[in-house]
Scaffold this motif. Structure first.
Motif, short mmCIF file in Angstrom:
data_model
loop_
_atom_site.label_atom_id
_atom_site.label_comp_id
_atom_site.label_asym_id
_atom_site.label_seq_id
_atom_site.Cartn_x
_atom_site.Cartn_y
_atom_site.Cartn_z
N TYR A 63 0.80 -1.23 0.00
CA TYR A 63 0.00 0.00 0.00
C TYR A 63 0.83 1.28 0.00
CZ TYR A 63 -3.29 -3.56 1.55
OH TYR A 63 -4.04 -4.71 1.64
N GLU A 113 -2.52 9.34 3.22
CA GLU A 113 -3.67 8.81 2.48
C GLU A 113 -3.50 7.31 2.24
OE1 GLU A 113 -6.10 9.50 -1.72
OE2 GLU A 113 -4.07 10.28 -1.49
N GLN A 114 -2.31 6.89 1.85
CA GLN A 114 -2.06 5.47 1.63
C GLN A 114 -2.30 4.65 2.90
OE1 GLN A 114 1.95 5.71 0.14
NE2 GLN A 114 1.30 5.86 -2.00
N ARG A 117 -5.95 3.94 3.93
CA ARG A 117 -6.66 3.04 3.01
C ARG A 117 -6.25 1.57 3.18
NH1 ARG A 117 -9.76 6.18 -0.08
NH2 ARG A 117 -9.11 8.34 -0.49
N PRO A 119 -6.69 -1.90 4.57
CA PRO A 119 -7.84 -2.57 5.20
C PRO A 119 -7.51 -2.96 6.64
CG PRO A 119 -7.43 -3.46 3.00
CD PRO A 119 -6.26 -2.58 3.32
N ALA A 188 -6.84 3.79 11.86
CA ALA A 188 -6.04 3.40 10.70
C ALA A 188 -4.62 3.12 11.16
CB ALA A 188 -6.05 4.54 9.66
N LEU A 248 -7.81 12.88 1.99
CA LEU A 248 -8.18 11.72 2.79
C LEU A 248 -9.69 11.55 2.83
CD1 LEU A 248 -5.16 12.04 3.66
CD2 LEU A 248 -5.87 11.17 5.89
N PRO A 249 -10.18 10.35 3.10
CA PRO A 249 -11.63 10.16 3.23
C PRO A 249 -12.20 11.07 4.31
CG PRO A 249 -10.47 8.06 3.19
CD PRO A 249 -9.43 9.11 3.31
#
Length: 330
Positions: A63, A113-114, A117, A119, A188, A248-249
């Motif tokens: 990722y 950002e990576q 993301r 999971p 995260a 970012l989300p």
């Protein structure tokens, strides 16, 4: 490749870059240069640590595009071998407090950002008592608990120093009631140590090193600790925050500025305590230039922490030097 031979060369080398937890030695081999990373046995634990670094590197490899490649892990003796990243440490040409090159901002936001993301099921196993995803209050209190433990461990030896520096008897008490107000954000993987000495700039791109303090937690903490350690000029800090919110989300960035301020307040308190202890030890037998550098830096760290406790930011390097005289004089 004979990994133990590499380890022996690294141990014998007089050239190394050392952080607080590991010693890094570049060693040339027939296949190219590698970085041998050796834990420092006597390092004091001053940070939350939940994962072995090699497990983090395995987790992020699919990722994160610019992190060291793990070549080998040895458990006895304990060391890792990473591929060697040629380039310049960001701090060497853009020290703390100065502006960074434009591309570094994009790279920093990009790695954040990576990470968000990845999971959740791909993260390494967590301690059984780790807060549930979204439990910001539990996460914040966990951070504060370790900082309090560091203070308590050194409370007696540094009682006079802490008192003169304005560190309260219960330095985290002022933050305690505020953790419950944190907005819930999905947890995260966090690097949790993104600062200038952990970034290598090579051919216009930034590589991110030292994943030993990676955590599973609130993504807002990532940018909070990053801001604290980078000390950007105000304009660049605002630009980083803007790009971070854009890329970012929304679930990772939602929440008021007060949430970020709370994490920053914790890092300022932690730094005042931890760096008082760390710097005092580095002052023993240090040349005058090092003493001057460290006392100026510690005064600045104390002055950003003191307002958290309602005190004026009026600590001077001269006062720091006087207070730490027993260490300076050895």
């Amino acid at each position: 490749m004979n990994w133990l031979e590499l380890y022996g060369q690294a141990q014998a080398s007089g050239e190394a870059a050392a952080g607080y937890y590991n010693r890094n030695v570049g060693v040339r081999t027939a296949e190219g240069k590698v970085n041998v990373r050796i834990p420092l046995a006597a390092a004091d634990t001053m940070d939350v640590r939940i994962w072995d670094e090699e497990d983090v590197l395995d987790c992020i490899r699919p990722y994160v595009s610019r992190a060291p490649q793990l070549r080998h892990v040895s458990l006895d003796p304990r060391f890792q071998v990473h591929h060697f990243i040629e380039g310049r440490v960001l701090d060497s040409f853009s020290p703390r407090g100065s502006s960074v090159p434009e591309h570094v901002i994009d790279d920093v936001v990009g790695v954040m950002e990576q990470l968000v993301r990845i999971p959740p099921e791909k993260a390494p196993p967590l301690p059984v008592d780790w807060p549930e995803s979204g439990d910001g209050a539990g996460f914040g209190r966990l951070l504060a608990r370790l900082t309090q433990q560091v203070h308590d461990t050194h409370r007696d030896e540094y009682a006079a120093v802490f008192a003169d520096f304005g560190v309260p008897e219960e330095p985290l008490a002022v933050l305690e009631p505020l953790w419950d107000g944190l907005v819930s954000r999905p947890f995260a993987v966090l690097h949790a140590d993104l600062h200038r000495k952990n970034m290598i700039v090579s051919d216009g791109t930034t590589w991110f090193l030292d994943w030993e303090l990676a955590l599973w937690g609130d993504p807002l903490y990532e940018i909070g600790i990053h801001f604290h350690k980078m000390d950007y000029p105000a304009g660049q800090r605002a630009e980083v925050l803007r790009r971070w919110r854009d890329r970012l989300p929304v679930s990772a960035t939602v929440g008021p500025e007060a949430d970020l301020d709370l994490y920053l307040a914790h890092e300022r308190v932690k730094s005042a305590i931890v760096d008082t202890v760390r710097y005092s030890k580095q002052l023993v037998g240090a040349p005058s230039a090092v003493v001057e550098f460290l006392t100026h830096r510690l005064a600045k760290k104390l002055n950003v922490a003191r307002p958290v406790w309602g005190a004026a930011p009026d600590m001077t390097p001269e006062r720091v030097t006087r207070t730490l005289a027993p260490w300076v004089e050895g």
